[in-house]
Design an enzyme around this catalytic site. Structure first.
Site, PDB file in Angstrom:
ATOM      1  N   LYS A  43       0.825  -1.196   0.000  1.00 26.61           N
ATOM      2  CA  LYS A  43       0.000   0.000   0.000  1.00 26.61           C
ATOM      3  C   LYS A  43       0.866   1.256   0.000  1.00 26.61           C
ATOM      4  O   LYS A  43       2.081   1.185   0.240  1.00 26.61           O
ATOM      5  CB  LYS A  43      -0.926  -0.007   1.226  1.00 26.61           C
ATOM      6  CG  LYS A  43      -0.191   0.053   2.556  1.00 26.61           C
ATOM      7  CD  LYS A  43      -1.138   0.034   3.733  1.00 26.61           C
ATOM      8  CE  LYS A  43      -0.361   0.108   5.047  1.00 26.61           C
ATOM      9  NZ  LYS A  43      -1.247   0.209   6.211  1.00 26.61           N
ATOM     10  N   ARG A 144     -10.524   0.732  14.766  1.00 24.15           N
ATOM     11  CA  ARG A 144     -10.619   1.408  13.473  1.00 24.15           C
ATOM     12  C   ARG A 144     -11.651   0.651  12.643  1.00 24.15           C
ATOM     13  O   ARG A 144     -12.801   0.540  13.024  1.00 24.15           O
ATOM     14  CB  ARG A 144      -9.252   1.443  12.772  1.00 24.15           C
ATOM     15  CG  ARG A 144      -8.175   2.198  13.527  1.00 24.15           C
ATOM     16  CD  ARG A 144      -6.904   2.388  12.710  1.00 24.15           C
ATOM     17  NE  ARG A 144      -6.523   1.225  11.920  1.00 24.15           N
ATOM     18  CZ  ARG A 144      -5.339   1.069  11.325  1.00 24.15           C
ATOM     19  NH1 ARG A 144      -4.426   2.014  11.425  1.00 24.15           N
ATOM     20  NH2 ARG A 144      -5.057  -0.016  10.635  1.00 24.15           N
ATOM     21  N   TYR A 279      14.973  30.064   7.184  1.00 23.06           N
ATOM     22  CA  TYR A 279      13.869  30.862   7.719  1.00 23.06           C
ATOM     23  C   TYR A 279      13.910  30.959   9.242  1.00 23.06           C
ATOM     24  O   TYR A 279      14.114  29.959   9.933  1.00 23.06           O
ATOM     25  CB  TYR A 279      12.522  30.260   7.308  1.00 23.06           C
ATOM     26  CG  TYR A 279      12.242  30.356   5.827  1.00 23.06           C
ATOM     27  CD1 TYR A 279      12.235  31.579   5.171  1.00 23.06           C
ATOM     28  CD2 TYR A 279      11.969  29.211   5.090  1.00 23.06           C
ATOM     29  CE1 TYR A 279      11.973  31.660   3.817  1.00 23.06           C
ATOM     30  CE2 TYR A 279      11.697  29.279   3.734  1.00 23.06           C
ATOM     31  CZ  TYR A 279      11.704  30.507   3.097  1.00 23.06           C
ATOM     32  OH  TYR A 279      11.444  30.593   1.750  1.00 23.06           O
ATOM     33  N   MET A 327      10.730  24.217   1.865  1.00 28.96           N
ATOM     34  CA  MET A 327       9.938  23.389   0.959  1.00 28.96           C
ATOM     35  C   MET A 327      10.806  22.593  -0.011  1.00 28.96           C
ATOM     36  O   MET A 327      10.491  21.437  -0.319  1.00 28.96           O
ATOM     37  CB  MET A 327       8.955  24.259   0.171  1.00 28.96           C
ATOM     38  CG  MET A 327       8.007  23.466  -0.712  1.00 28.96           C
ATOM     39  SD  MET A 327       6.847  24.505  -1.605  1.00 28.96           S
ATOM     40  CE  MET A 327       5.829  25.119  -0.252  1.00 28.96           C
TER      41      MET A 327
END
Length: 387
Positions: A43, A144, A279, A327
């Site tokens: 998956k 779940r 940053y 990013m």
């Protein structure tokens, strides 16, 4: 699905996936499970490694089932080629209105946890003109997906048996999933095993004749033989990563991490002491030094939470991310060393060359190694070796 690419000088970063390691991992896992079958869980694009190449490698090494979360993932595997036509593929995360008929026509095993799902799959079977392969999922304590024990389970089993008598479904499996198998000895493990035994015994007593019963994920495959039943479902262990430090290291189980994530330094430059980096200037150089720019960032799946903490191997030495991960890029302080632009920066790998591992990044980011490899994005090409 990820595709194989050739690594070249123009590639800013790459994830090398060693399919030989994956095949070896499958063989190591098979050596632990006696006569049980092995479902290779691929998956989330093979936990970031590439679902179809990893599926093919796992089957070559002896996996007889594949598992995915979504039906779309399973359908893509069936259509992808290079897999045996009679290979069993199971998918388990369904929502109302899902592609039930397509799944039936593709000969997938589908999971059913509630009456709404059984209603939809039987309607699809009528349209398809053939029975659906259905596995009933029991909630034994994870909370779940899965059907609750008691009246809900009795209702679902009874309705599934009636649908089977009508020729609309074949009940091929009974299954569940552990909540805390990565914590060996936790009392919930015994409680879930006992409840699974009770719920499967009820279903079989009513007339269900499943092909497989299964509850074992990676940690249970590695540490809990009594949970192996007819089939085990390793996921993260296939890719050579331990489910948790409490369970053991990959080497403890004869596993080898299959992914190495690396990049080419985009820039190396000299800066003075007191120079702010990235940053927010959360890192300031303590003195004159050199900085290296790694052209990967959270847009590629590098966790921002690992800012100022995660290790990177550059020029044979461990460096630490300096300041915020952005990013598209982050910086490492090279301590005055001056590797050339284009030099390799290894974020994580098996550890053979002294490089960090995915577990090291998980510790730095306050997460688990599953997330570190799975989140590596599509901008990062996969390079397959030992195909």
């Amino acid at each position: 699905m990820s595709e194989s690419v050739e690594r070249g000088a123009s590639v800013r970063g790459w994830a090398e996936v060693d399919l030989g390691a994956l095949r070896s991992n499958v063989r190591a896992l098979r050596g632990r499970i006696g006569g049980a079958a092995l479902m290779a869980v691929v998956k989330a694009d093979g936990y970031g490694h590439g679902a179809l190449p990893c599926a093919r490698a796992a089957v070559e090494a002896g996996a007889t089932w594949l598992g995915t979360a979504t039906p779309e993932e399973a359908l893509a595997l069936r259509a992808g080629g290079g897999l045996p036509d009679d290979l069993r593929i199971m998918c388990w995360l369904w929502t109302p209105g899902g592609p039930w008929q397509e799944a039936i026509e593709a000969d997938l095993d589908v999971s059913v946890s509630a009456m709404w799902a059984l209603t939809e799959v039987t309607a699809a079977a009528r349209r398809a003109g053939g029975p659906a392969r259905v596995q009933l999922k029991a909630d034994t304590g994870l909370g779940r997906n899965g059907c609750q024990p008691g009246p809900d389970w009795r209702e679902l089993v009874g309705a599934a048996l009636r649908a089977e008598a009508e020729g609309l479904v074949r009940i091929t499996g009974l299954w569940s999933h552990f909540a805390r198998a990565d914590e060996p000895g936790h009392p919930s493990i015994r409680a879930q095993l006992d409840l699974f035994r009770e719920m499967t015994a009820y279903a079989e007593g009513e007339g269900v004749r499943p092909e497989v019963r299964h509850i074992a994920n990676s940690p249970a495959t590695l540490t809990l033989p009594e949970a192996h039943y007819d089939l085990v479902r390793p996921g993260i262990a296939l890719y050579g990563i331990s489910p948790s430090p409490e369970v053991g290291t990959p080497a403890d189980f004869g596993l080898r991490p299959a992914m190495t994530l690396a990049a080419s330094l985009a820039l190396v430059k000299r800066v003075p002491g007191g120079h702010g980096v990235s940053y927010g200037h959360h890192y300031t150089t303590p003195g004159e030094t050199t900085l290296g720019l790694v052209p990967l960032g959270y847009g590629d799946g590098i966790p921002r939470h690992a800012s100022s903490a995660a290790p990177v191997l550059v020029d044979g030495k461990w460096r630490t991310v300096a300041g915020r991960i952005a990013m598209d890029q982050f910086v490492v302080d090279l301590g005055g060393d001056r590797p050339a632009a284009g030099a390799e920066a290894v974020l994580f790998g098996p550890g053979d060359r002294g490089e960090p591992t995915a577990e090291d990044w998980a510790q730095a980011a306050g997460t688990i190694a599953y997330e570190i490899v799975t989140r590596i994005g599509a901008r990062v090409p996969r390079v397959y070796v030992n195909e």
